[in-house]
Design a protein around this motif. Structure first.
Motif, PDB file in Angstrom:
ATOM      1  N   PHE A  33     -32.605 -12.846  18.876  1.00 48.08           N
ATOM      2  CA  PHE A  33     -31.856 -12.702  17.634  1.00 48.08           C
ATOM      3  C   PHE A  33     -32.668 -13.223  16.446  1.00 48.08           C
ATOM      4  O   PHE A  33     -32.715 -12.585  15.384  1.00 48.08           O
ATOM      5  CB  PHE A  33     -30.521 -13.450  17.740  1.00 48.08           C
ATOM      6  N   ILE A  34     -33.311 -14.373  16.613  1.00 48.79           N
ATOM      7  CA  ILE A  34     -34.147 -14.924  15.548  1.00 48.79           C
ATOM      8  C   ILE A  34     -35.282 -13.959  15.220  1.00 48.79           C
ATOM      9  O   ILE A  34     -35.609 -13.745  14.050  1.00 48.79           O
ATOM     10  CB  ILE A  34     -34.673 -16.315  15.944  1.00 48.79           C
ATOM     11  N   ARG A  35     -35.871 -13.359  16.239  1.00 50.77           N
ATOM     12  CA  ARG A  35     -36.947 -12.388  16.033  1.00 50.77           C
ATOM     13  C   ARG A  35     -36.448 -11.186  15.233  1.00 50.77           C
ATOM     14  O   ARG A  35     -37.124 -10.716  14.316  1.00 50.77           O
ATOM     15  CB  ARG A  35     -37.491 -11.929  17.374  1.00 50.77           C
ATOM     16  N   LEU A  36     -35.261 -10.695  15.549  1.00 51.25           N
ATOM     17  CA  LEU A  36     -34.694  -9.575  14.808  1.00 51.25           C
ATOM     18  C   LEU A  36     -34.461  -9.931  13.346  1.00 51.25           C
ATOM     19  O   LEU A  36     -34.760  -9.136  12.446  1.00 51.25           O
ATOM     20  CB  LEU A  36     -33.371  -9.133  15.441  1.00 51.25           C
ATOM     21  N   VAL A  37     -33.944 -11.111  13.102  1.00 50.78           N
ATOM     22  CA  VAL A  37     -33.669 -11.546  11.734  1.00 50.78           C
ATOM     23  C   VAL A  37     -34.973 -11.679  10.950  1.00 50.78           C
ATOM     24  O   VAL A  37     -35.059 -11.235   9.799  1.00 50.78           O
ATOM     25  CB  VAL A  37     -32.880 -12.872  11.731  1.00 50.78           C
ATOM     26  N   VAL A  38     -35.991 -12.264  11.558  1.00 50.72           N
ATOM     27  CA  VAL A  38     -37.274 -12.428  10.873  1.00 50.72           C
ATOM     28  C   VAL A  38     -37.896 -11.076  10.569  1.00 50.72           C
ATOM     29  O   VAL A  38     -38.393 -10.838   9.458  1.00 50.72           O
ATOM     30  CB  VAL A  38     -38.226 -13.315  11.703  1.00 50.72           C
ATOM     31  N   HIS A  39     -37.840 -10.151  11.518  1.00 48.39           N
ATOM     32  CA  HIS A  39     -38.377  -8.804  11.279  1.00 48.39           C
ATOM     33  C   HIS A  39     -37.607  -8.112  10.153  1.00 48.39           C
ATOM     34  O   HIS A  39     -38.204  -7.440   9.308  1.00 48.39           O
ATOM     35  CB  HIS A  39     -38.318  -7.948  12.558  1.00 48.39           C
ATOM     36  N   TRP A  40     -36.293  -8.267  10.128  1.00 52.13           N
ATOM     37  CA  TRP A  40     -35.481  -7.660   9.079  1.00 52.13           C
ATOM     38  C   TRP A  40     -35.832  -8.266   7.712  1.00 52.13           C
ATOM     39  O   TRP A  40     -35.949  -7.527   6.724  1.00 52.13           O
ATOM     40  CB  TRP A  40     -34.003  -7.879   9.388  1.00 52.13           C
ATOM     41  N   MET A  41     -36.046  -9.581   7.690  1.00 47.22           N
ATOM     42  CA  MET A  41     -36.382 -10.242   6.427  1.00 47.22           C
ATOM     43  C   MET A  41     -37.744  -9.745   5.913  1.00 47.22           C
ATOM     44  O   MET A  41     -37.900  -9.476   4.727  1.00 47.22           O
ATOM     45  CB  MET A  41     -36.397 -11.753   6.595  1.00 47.22           C
ATOM     46  N   PHE A  42     -38.709  -9.616   6.785  1.00 51.64           N
ATOM     47  CA  PHE A  42     -40.022  -9.126   6.368  1.00 51.64           C
ATOM     48  C   PHE A  42     -39.957  -7.664   5.937  1.00 51.64           C
ATOM     49  O   PHE A  42     -40.673  -7.241   5.035  1.00 51.64           O
ATOM     50  CB  PHE A  42     -41.065  -9.308   7.464  1.00 51.64           C
ATOM     51  N   ALA A  43     -39.097  -6.881   6.568  1.00 47.62           N
ATOM     52  CA  ALA A  43     -38.948  -5.489   6.181  1.00 47.62           C
ATOM     53  C   ALA A  43     -38.332  -5.386   4.783  1.00 47.62           C
ATOM     54  O   ALA A  43     -38.687  -4.487   4.005  1.00 47.62           O
ATOM     55  CB  ALA A  43     -38.078  -4.743   7.192  1.00 47.62           C
ATOM     56  N   GLN A  44     -37.427  -6.298   4.448  1.00 51.94           N
ATOM     57  CA  GLN A  44     -36.816  -6.301   3.130  1.00 51.94           C
ATOM     58  C   GLN A  44     -37.818  -6.668   2.044  1.00 51.94           C
ATOM     59  O   GLN A  44     -37.754  -6.161   0.927  1.00 51.94           O
ATOM     60  CB  GLN A  44     -35.631  -7.271   3.097  1.00 51.94           C
ATOM     61  N   VAL A  45     -38.738  -7.535   2.373  1.00 56.13           N
ATOM     62  CA  VAL A  45     -39.739  -7.988   1.406  1.00 56.13           C
ATOM     63  C   VAL A  45     -40.856  -6.951   1.276  1.00 56.13           C
ATOM     64  O   VAL A  45     -41.454  -6.813   0.220  1.00 56.13           O
ATOM     65  CB  VAL A  45     -40.310  -9.365   1.822  1.00 56.13           C
ATOM     66  N   GLY A  46     -41.118  -6.222   2.324  1.00 54.86           N
ATOM     67  CA  GLY A  46     -42.123  -5.189   2.273  1.00 54.86           C
ATOM     68  C   GLY A  46     -43.387  -5.493   3.049  1.00 54.86           C
ATOM     69  O   GLY A  46     -44.414  -4.860   2.851  1.00 54.86           O
ATOM     70  N   PHE A  47     -43.339  -6.475   3.932  1.00 53.76           N
ATOM     71  CA  PHE A  47     -44.506  -6.790   4.747  1.00 53.76           C
ATOM     72  C   PHE A  47     -44.636  -5.855   5.904  1.00 53.76           C
ATOM     73  O   PHE A  47     -43.819  -5.399   6.529  1.00 53.76           O
ATOM     74  CB  PHE A  47     -44.448  -8.226   5.275  1.00 53.76           C
TER      75      PHE A  47
END
Length: 53
Positions: A39-53
């Motif tokens: 779950f933490i991995r999914l959240v981190v990936h989603w956060m980076f996708a929102q920022v554009g990394f």
């Protein structure tokens, strides 16, 4: 080998074992830890996708 694995995993599993009871003699804390990490991995990936990394 078993002692090394115990010493490495016990700090992460101990708090979960306090909350999650054993079911039929099975310790489900490793499964709960893996689900939390996923779950933490999914959240981190989603956060980076929102920022554009």
């Amino acid at each position: 080998m078993g002692d090394v694995l115990y010493r490495l995993t016990e700090p992460a599993l101990r708090p979960i074992r306090r909350v999650v009871p054993t079911v039929g003699g099975l310790d489900l804390s490793p499964v709960v830890l893996l689900l939390l990490l996923y779950f933490i991995r999914l959240v981190v990936h989603w956060m980076f996708a929102q920022v554009g990394f």
